[in-house]
Design an enzyme around this catalytic site. Structure first.
Site, PDB file in Angstrom:
ATOM      1  N   GLU A  20       0.819  -1.210   0.000  1.00  0.00           N
ATOM      2  CA  GLU A  20       0.000   0.000   0.000  1.00  0.00           C
ATOM      3  C   GLU A  20       0.853   1.260   0.000  1.00  0.00           C
ATOM      4  O   GLU A  20       1.707   1.441   0.873  1.00  0.00           O
ATOM      5  CB  GLU A  20      -0.910  -0.001   1.233  1.00  0.00           C
ATOM      6  CG  GLU A  20      -1.747   1.255   1.391  1.00  0.00           C
ATOM      7  CD  GLU A  20      -2.595   1.227   2.646  1.00  0.00           C
ATOM      8  OE1 GLU A  20      -3.314   2.224   2.889  1.00  0.00           O
ATOM      9  OE2 GLU A  20      -2.529   0.228   3.392  1.00  0.00           O
ATOM     10  N   HIS A  74      -5.468   8.290  -0.077  1.00  0.00           N
ATOM     11  CA  HIS A  74      -4.018   8.387  -0.176  1.00  0.00           C
ATOM     12  C   HIS A  74      -3.514   9.084  -1.427  1.00  0.00           C
ATOM     13  O   HIS A  74      -2.359   8.911  -1.812  1.00  0.00           O
ATOM     14  CB  HIS A  74      -3.402   6.980  -0.091  1.00  0.00           C
ATOM     15  CG  HIS A  74      -3.376   6.440   1.289  1.00  0.00           C
ATOM     16  ND1 HIS A  74      -2.654   5.318   1.641  1.00  0.00           N
ATOM     17  CD2 HIS A  74      -3.961   6.862   2.438  1.00  0.00           C
ATOM     18  CE1 HIS A  74      -2.817   5.070   2.933  1.00  0.00           C
ATOM     19  NE2 HIS A  74      -3.613   5.992   3.429  1.00  0.00           N
ATOM     20  N   ASP A  91      -8.793   9.926   6.326  1.00  0.00           N
ATOM     21  CA  ASP A  91      -9.519   8.832   6.965  1.00  0.00           C
ATOM     22  C   ASP A  91     -10.822   9.247   7.629  1.00  0.00           C
ATOM     23  O   ASP A  91     -11.089   8.901   8.779  1.00  0.00           O
ATOM     24  CB  ASP A  91      -8.607   8.140   7.990  1.00  0.00           C
ATOM     25  CG  ASP A  91      -7.438   7.432   7.324  1.00  0.00           C
ATOM     26  OD1 ASP A  91      -7.701   6.498   6.557  1.00  0.00           O
ATOM     27  OD2 ASP A  91      -6.282   7.820   7.561  1.00  0.00           O
ATOM     28  N   ASP A 141      -6.644  15.255   5.726  1.00  0.00           N
ATOM     29  CA  ASP A 141      -6.944  14.019   6.438  1.00  0.00           C
ATOM     30  C   ASP A 141      -7.438  12.965   5.455  1.00  0.00           C
ATOM     31  O   ASP A 141      -8.312  13.244   4.620  1.00  0.00           O
ATOM     32  CB  ASP A 141      -8.007  14.247   7.514  1.00  0.00           C
ATOM     33  CG  ASP A 141      -8.399  12.938   8.189  1.00  0.00           C
ATOM     34  OD1 ASP A 141      -7.496  12.248   8.680  1.00  0.00           O
ATOM     35  OD2 ASP A 141      -9.585  12.611   8.191  1.00  0.00           O
ATOM     36  N   LYS A 150       1.141   5.718  -0.375  1.00  0.00           N
ATOM     37  CA  LYS A 150       0.479   6.889   0.171  1.00  0.00           C
ATOM     38  C   LYS A 150       1.146   8.134  -0.379  1.00  0.00           C
ATOM     39  O   LYS A 150       2.343   8.127  -0.690  1.00  0.00           O
ATOM     40  CB  LYS A 150       0.549   6.879   1.705  1.00  0.00           C
ATOM     41  CG  LYS A 150      -0.367   7.898   2.378  1.00  0.00           C
ATOM     42  CD  LYS A 150      -0.416   7.699   3.882  1.00  0.00           C
ATOM     43  CE  LYS A 150      -1.429   8.641   4.514  1.00  0.00           C
ATOM     44  NZ  LYS A 150      -1.533   8.463   5.984  1.00  0.00           N
ATOM     45  N   HIS A 156      -8.981  -0.014  -0.098  1.00  0.00           N
ATOM     46  CA  HIS A 156      -9.269   0.569   1.202  1.00  0.00           C
ATOM     47  C   HIS A 156     -10.198   1.762   0.989  1.00  0.00           C
ATOM     48  O   HIS A 156      -9.785   2.791   0.456  1.00  0.00           O
ATOM     49  CB  HIS A 156      -7.983   1.016   1.895  1.00  0.00           C
ATOM     50  CG  HIS A 156      -7.336  -0.069   2.684  1.00  0.00           C
ATOM     51  ND1 HIS A 156      -6.282   0.137   3.547  1.00  0.00           N
ATOM     52  CD2 HIS A 156      -7.611  -1.399   2.759  1.00  0.00           C
ATOM     53  CE1 HIS A 156      -5.929  -0.995   4.108  1.00  0.00           C
ATOM     54  NE2 HIS A 156      -6.713  -1.944   3.636  1.00  0.00           N
TER      55      HIS A 156
END
Length: 422
Positions: free
Chosen positions: A229, A265, A299, A297, A231, A289
């Protein structure tokens, strides 16, 4: 609140209306019922885990809010997750980080964890008839305090995290073997720099070498599937992220790994949906995800917005559902944590159902014929189809609350359980 009879009547009318445009609602519901969403453990306790010690996760992660009722033990977290599962239509999965083992009050180094620390989770999942997914925890640790793990310049530190990731793959395989469904073990690291680096090459070459060592031992895909993963940036890694998207895309392509695409991300103007058909030309599958980025942010709790609908539409129109592993990834301690799981999962499932109920083969037929006027017209007219009646019927048939009725169950759970945790 609508009665069962009213919901069924509305569904019969909706089914007829969809049939008029060539959509079989029963087929759409059968597909939706077969999808599995992996609920993430870290929403239930604000990414603290059960190692003991620090209250904050660190490693570029920050959870805001202090809503009462956070899970403090594995049993409490499992209890909360079961409540969420009971309010989400379908049968789903649960996603664990390595710090969520049951360590019996002992300090266990992360490069020494084993399946014995997750037997309780395996037994729980077997009882519920669900699968588990897994993640190494390469943050919130003394050997990650300077912002580097698998790409660390110190070989001994790299070796520690390599061993941790290797053990996590073995734990994931044991979970998959015990539960009869492969575990997706996903590697994410926080490595990066707050300000402009002088050497971008060195950490990436070290990360490449470390990953190859992590994945050196072959594990049958029927037990464990490896994912990596990337980002864009993180807190403390604003200027340089070692494992950025392009790095992991190349790694997944050349090493035949699942590529994890996290909806939070990327740059706010990037479309994750547009990446799906691109990367699936080259990688065997993706781990998705599902999150919601808001400014810096990544999430926020998932809601049905344009970004989520675009992702669902791409998965359906591209026929990618069988190559996609679905999971949630957000953490919000400003609201009821069980409600956050339910809102996020139901939102993802609603978006997928909306996409499944579109007459998208007609869109594609018009497009192939060069009739872009007809394509645009149909895409807009389809927004008025009675999607809500089909969703309500799906919830009714699945034995979960229809509409916002689930919220009262969460309120009652908060009064009876969460509020007593102190």
């Amino acid at each position: 609140m609508k009665s069962s009879r009213q919901i069924e009547q509305a569904y019969r009318w909706a089914r007829e209306r969809y049939a008029e445009v060539g959509v079989d609602t029963e087929a759409a519901l059968a597909t939706l019922s077969g999808l599995r969403v992996s609920l993430h453990c870290w929403q239930g306790d604000d990414v603290r885990g059960f190692e003991g010690g620090a209250d904050a996760p660190g490693g570029g992660l920050a959870v805001t809010g202090a809503y009462p009722g956070r899970a403090r033990t594995p049993d409490e977290l499992r209890q909360d997750a079961e409540k969420a599962f009971a309010l989400i239509p379908g049968r789903h999965r649960f996603n664990l980080h390595a710090i969520y083992g049951e360590f019996g009050g002992r300090k266990v180094e992360r490069n020494e964890i084993g399946v014995e620390h997750f037997r309780g989770w395996i037994d729980w999942a077997r009882r519920l008839g669900i699968g588990l997914d897994f993640n190494p925890t390469c943050f919130g640790h003394r050997l990650a305090a300077d912002g580097f793990t698998l790409s660390h310049p110190d070989r001994s530190v790299r070796r520690y995290w390599i061993e941790h990731c290797q053990r996590c793959r073995e734990i994931g395989a044991a979970m998959g073997r015990a539960l009869g469904t492969p575990t997706v073990t996903n590697v994410w690291i926080p490595d990066g720099m707050k300000d402009t680096p002088a050497d971008r090459r060195g950490p990436r070459e070290r990360l490449l070498e470390s990953l190859d060592e992590v994945f050196r031992k072959p594990i049958p895909a029927r037990y464990n599937l490896d994912a990596v993963e990337g980002k864009l940036f993180g807190i403390g890694a604003e200027s340089y992220t070692v494992g950025m998207h392009e790095f992991y895309l190349g790694y997944a392509v050349t090493r035949r790994k699942l590529l994890c695409l996290d909806a939070g991300h990327y740059h706010p103007t990037e479309s994750l949906a547009d990446k799906i058909s691109s990367v699936l030309c080259y990688v065997p599958g993706i781990l998705l995800h599902v999150s919601r980025g808001v400014r810096w942010d990544s999430d926020h709790v998932v809601i049905v917005n344009d970004d989520l609908l675009a992702i669902a539409q791409e998965l359906v129109r591209g026929r990618y559902l069988d190559r996609t592993h679905l999971g949630l990834d957000f953490f919000d301690a400003s609201i009821n944590r069980v409600a956050a799981w339910v809102i996020g999962a139901r939102s993802l499932l609603r978006a997928l159902l909306f996409a499944l109920l579109e007459p998208w083969p007609r869109y594609q037929e018009l497009e192939r014929a060069g009739d872009y006027t007809g394509r645009l017209a149909w895409m807009e007219e389809a927004k008025n189809l009675p999607f809500g009646a089909v969703w309500d019927y799906h919830c009714l048939r699945s034995g979960v609350p229809v509409g916002a009725a689930w919220l009262e169950e969460v309120r009652a759970y908060e009064r009876e359980v969460l509020s007593r945790r102190g």
